[in-house]
Design an enzyme around this catalytic site. Structure first.
Site, PDB file in Angstrom:
ATOM      1  CB  CYS A 121      12.987  -5.800   8.721  1.00 54.69           C
ATOM      2  SG  CYS A 121      12.298  -7.454   8.453  1.00 54.69           S
TER       3      CYS A 121
ATOM      4  CB  CYS B 275      12.481 -11.671   2.998  1.00 54.90           C
ATOM      5  SG  CYS B 275      13.102 -10.042   2.671  1.00 54.90           S
TER       6      CYS B 275
ATOM      7  N   GLY C  33       0.753   0.288  -5.074  1.00 57.49           N
ATOM      8  CA  GLY C  33      -0.493  -0.461  -5.080  1.00 57.49           C
ATOM      9  C   GLY C  33      -1.340  -0.065  -6.255  1.00 57.49           C
TER      10      GLY C  33
ATOM     11  CG  ASP D  51      16.070  -7.975 -12.032  1.00 59.04           C
ATOM     12  OD1 ASP D  51      15.634  -6.867 -11.680  1.00 59.04           O
ATOM     13  OD2 ASP D  51      15.342  -8.897 -12.445  1.00 59.04           O
ATOM     14  CG  ASP D  52      14.697  -5.809  -8.125  1.00 62.39           C
ATOM     15  OD1 ASP D  52      14.029  -6.484  -7.354  1.00 62.39           O
ATOM     16  OD2 ASP D  52      14.353  -5.598  -9.311  1.00 62.39           O
TER      17      ASP D  52
ATOM     18  CB  CYS E 254      -0.873   0.068   1.248  1.00 63.47           C
ATOM     19  SG  CYS E 254      -2.013  -1.276   1.376  1.00 63.47           S
TER      20      CYS E 254
ATOM     21  CB  CYS F 118       7.529 -10.274   3.666  1.00 63.91           C
ATOM     22  SG  CYS F 118       7.223  -8.748   4.583  1.00 63.91           S
TER      23      CYS F 118
ATOM     24  CB  SER G 102      13.541  -2.946 -10.424  1.00 65.91           C
ATOM     25  OG  SER G 102      13.585  -4.042 -11.302  1.00 65.91           O
TER      26      SER G 102
ATOM     27  CE1 TYR H 257      10.835  -4.150  -8.358  1.00 56.03           C
ATOM     28  CE2 TYR H 257       9.400  -4.936  -6.613  1.00 56.03           C
ATOM     29  CZ  TYR H 257       9.620  -4.662  -7.939  1.00 56.03           C
ATOM     30  OH  TYR H 257       8.637  -4.893  -8.849  1.00 56.03           O
TER      31      TYR H 257
ATOM     32  CG  ASN I  92       2.357   0.745   3.680  1.00 57.73           C
ATOM     33  OD1 ASN I  92       3.399   1.350   3.534  1.00 57.73           O
ATOM     34  ND2 ASN I  92       2.189  -0.471   3.198  1.00 57.73           N
ATOM     35  N   GLY I  93       0.948  -1.857   5.725  1.00 55.55           N
ATOM     36  CA  GLY I  93       1.645  -2.811   6.589  1.00 55.55           C
ATOM     37  C   GLY I  93       0.787  -4.022   6.861  1.00 55.55           C
TER      38      GLY I  93
HETATM   39 FE1  SF4 Z   1       9.325  -8.001   4.768  1.00 52.36          FE
HETATM   40 FE2  SF4 Z   1      11.786  -8.558   3.904  1.00 52.36          FE
HETATM   41 FE3  SF4 Z   1      10.951  -6.035   4.169  1.00 52.36          FE
HETATM   42 FE4  SF4 Z   1      11.403  -7.507   6.346  1.00 52.36          FE
HETATM   43  S1  SF4 Z   1      12.926  -6.863   4.779  1.00 52.36           S
HETATM   44  S2  SF4 Z   1       9.663  -6.161   5.996  1.00 52.36           S
HETATM   45  S3  SF4 Z   1      10.725  -9.528   5.656  1.00 52.36           S
HETATM   46  S4  SF4 Z   1      10.177  -7.565   2.719  1.00 52.36           S
END
Ligand code: SF4
Length: 484
Positions: free
Chosen positions: A459, A462, A54, A371-372, A27, A408, A309, A268, A128-129
């Site tokens: 974070c 992923c 989005g 590529d990303d 979003c 994620c 990207s 990205y 968003n989230g």
């Molecule tokens: Fe999600 Fe990866 Fe972003 Fe963490 S870094 S919020 S797991 S897409």
């Protein structure tokens, strides 16, 4: 049929495209407070700048100080809003939302902003989230009488605010922030106020800017630039900002022990012309390319990008290596969200519609393509085949992210682990699958080093499964969830 001033009767998209081979942002949100401003049009243009976040639905809620009006529908921003609809949305406060669904299916009723009546008046929400303890919260709320209209996690927040309506709105939101776990950047509208909230980890971005005598809040600073606002700062993790006719106030509702900004925004999702949490996206991406070149000095003739990207990182690779950057793939910028998918035997045409290889650039060359990220790997193999068909002698693929091996849970659709090619196959197997002479991922260490002293503020779940917030599993409590 479209309607405003309530929950719209809305249209489904006609042609859903096949699942893309990229993670997808959920979003974008945008809000404005300004007396004597055309807030609905400002929001319209702000959402236009956030359209990349989005493409399934769009909506704007506007308050004139007495009532909150709403228009939302399935579709891109210019498909959802006409001049007449914007003319009807008169007021001095607005919030807007563009959506791609991850929780809650792609259905008109899940389009945002959500607008509700509660004990204190009207409340509108743009989110968003992803909330990670959604199952528990919905279970608790329904067992004590709450009724849900949509299948989004966002509606839980509105219900919680209503539960705490004996408190002031700020107090109610602060209490919600204790209950709600996960990723959320929020904009709320009441008859008299615009409110911005960011979760304590700061997963999803949120910036605030000044526009004349008013204020603008947006997922990305590119939207502030678009409407002529000057960025003041990012909304802080755990912060609530309230803007009304008394001015602007900030409350640190929850202290942030650890920040966890989504690092994929930098790889990205975010537009390269955005700046978030102290970093210019385009500069970070260029540095990713330079770092790739330091980690993998491949002997090739040209560097090309998968546009758009991979473009900035490819230029970074070219800078660092001294190998010329060439435009080897041309992107069709007019491919929309709903083009009719080619049948199975026309699949190659589907990729060629989006990307066309430049034969005179590629023929006889050893090509390094940047590529990303690689999610399922299905598109990359088609692109590599196109390069070889154009006469590329050797093709190497460099990715400006580490392997995506985990899903994620914080608002990005990265596919299930079973669909993530890097979770299922070795680098050698993927290399053979997509048909390249070499496959190179940016190391996580190399990626984090770009952020220097801020390297621990992200974070990276992923890539390494290190989830900052626990993911609650649906138990029996999940059985009431509606599926549209
Ligand atoms: Fe999600 Fe990866 Fe972003 Fe963490 S870094 S919020 S797991 S897409």
């Amino acid at each position: 049929m479209r309607a405003s001033g309530g929950f719209s009767t809305v249209n489904m998209p006609e042609n859903r495209i096949e699942k893309p081979d990229k993670p997808r942002e959920e979003c974008g949100i945008f809000g404005v407070y300004g007396k004597n401003m055309d807030v609905s049009r400002i929001t319209y243009y702000g959402l236009y700048a956030l359209q990349h976040r989005g493409q399934e639905s769009a909506g704007i809620a506007v308050s004139d100080g007495k009532k909150v009006m709403l228009h939302k529908d399935m579709g891109l921003v210019p498909e959802v809003f006409s001049q007449e609809q914007l003319d009807k949305l008169k007021g001095h406060i607005a919030i807007g939302h563009v959506r791609y669904s991850t929780t809650g299916s792609s259905h008109p009723i899940n389009a945002q902003p959500l607008v509700f009546r509660y004990a204190k008046g009207t409340l509108g929400l743009a989110h968003n989230g992803n909330i990670t303890n959604i199952w528990d919260l919905r279970s608790q709320l329904t067992s004590t009488g709450s009724v849900f209209q949509s299948t989004t996690d966002s509606e839980v927040i509105v219900n919680l605010v209503a539960r705490y309506s004996q408190n002031t709105l700020e107090e109610a939101l602060a209490k919600c922030m204790i209950d709600v776990k996960g990723a959320y950047s929020l904009l709320l509208i009441t008859e008299t106020s615009l409110i911005a909230v960011r979760d304590t980890y700061g997963f999803r971005p949120l910036s605030i800017g000044k526009l004349g005598d008013g204020y603008v809040v947006a997922s990305e600073s590119c939207a502030l630039d678009t409407v002529g606002a000057t960025k003041l700062r990012d909304v802080g993790p755990g912060e609530i900002i309230i803007i009304n006719d008394k001015g602007i106030r900030s409350i640190r509702a929850l202290s942030s022990r650890k920040k966890a900004h989504c690092i994929f925004e930098y790889i990205y999702f975010a537009r390269p012309d955005s700046e978030m949490d102290g970093f210019q996206i385009s500069q970070v991406r260029r540095e990713m390319g330079r770092q790739l070149a330091r980690e993998y000095p491949v002997d090739v003739d040209i560097v090309v990008a998968v546009p758009d990207s991979g473009t900035t990182a490819a230029r970074g690779y070219a800078d660092e290596s001294g190998i010329p950057f060439e435009e080897g793939l041309m992107k069709n910028r007019y491919i929309g969200r709903t083009f009719i998918q080619p049948s199975q035997d026309m699949r190659e045409m589907g990729v060629r519609l989006k990307l066309n290889p430049m034969k005179h650039v590629l023929e006889g060359k050893r090509v390094l393509m940047v590529d990303d990220s690689l999610v399922r790997g299905t598109t990359s193999s088609k692109i590599v085949k196109m390069l070889r068909d154009c006469g590329a002698r050797e093709v190497y693929l460099c990715l400006s992210s580490p392997p995506v091996v985990k899903s994620c849970h914080y608002g990005i659709d990265t596919s299930n682990e079973s669909e993530l090619v890097a979770a299922q196959k070795s680098v050698e197997q993927i290399k053979n699958l997509i048909g390249v002479d070499g496959l190179y991922y940016l190391s996580l260490e190399g990626l984090l080093n770009i952020f220097a002293k801020d390297r621990d503020n992200f974070c990276t779940a992923c890539f390494n499964g290190d989830y900052p917030v626990e993911i609650a599993k649906p138990g029996n409590s999940g059985k009431f969830m509606l599926e549209w």
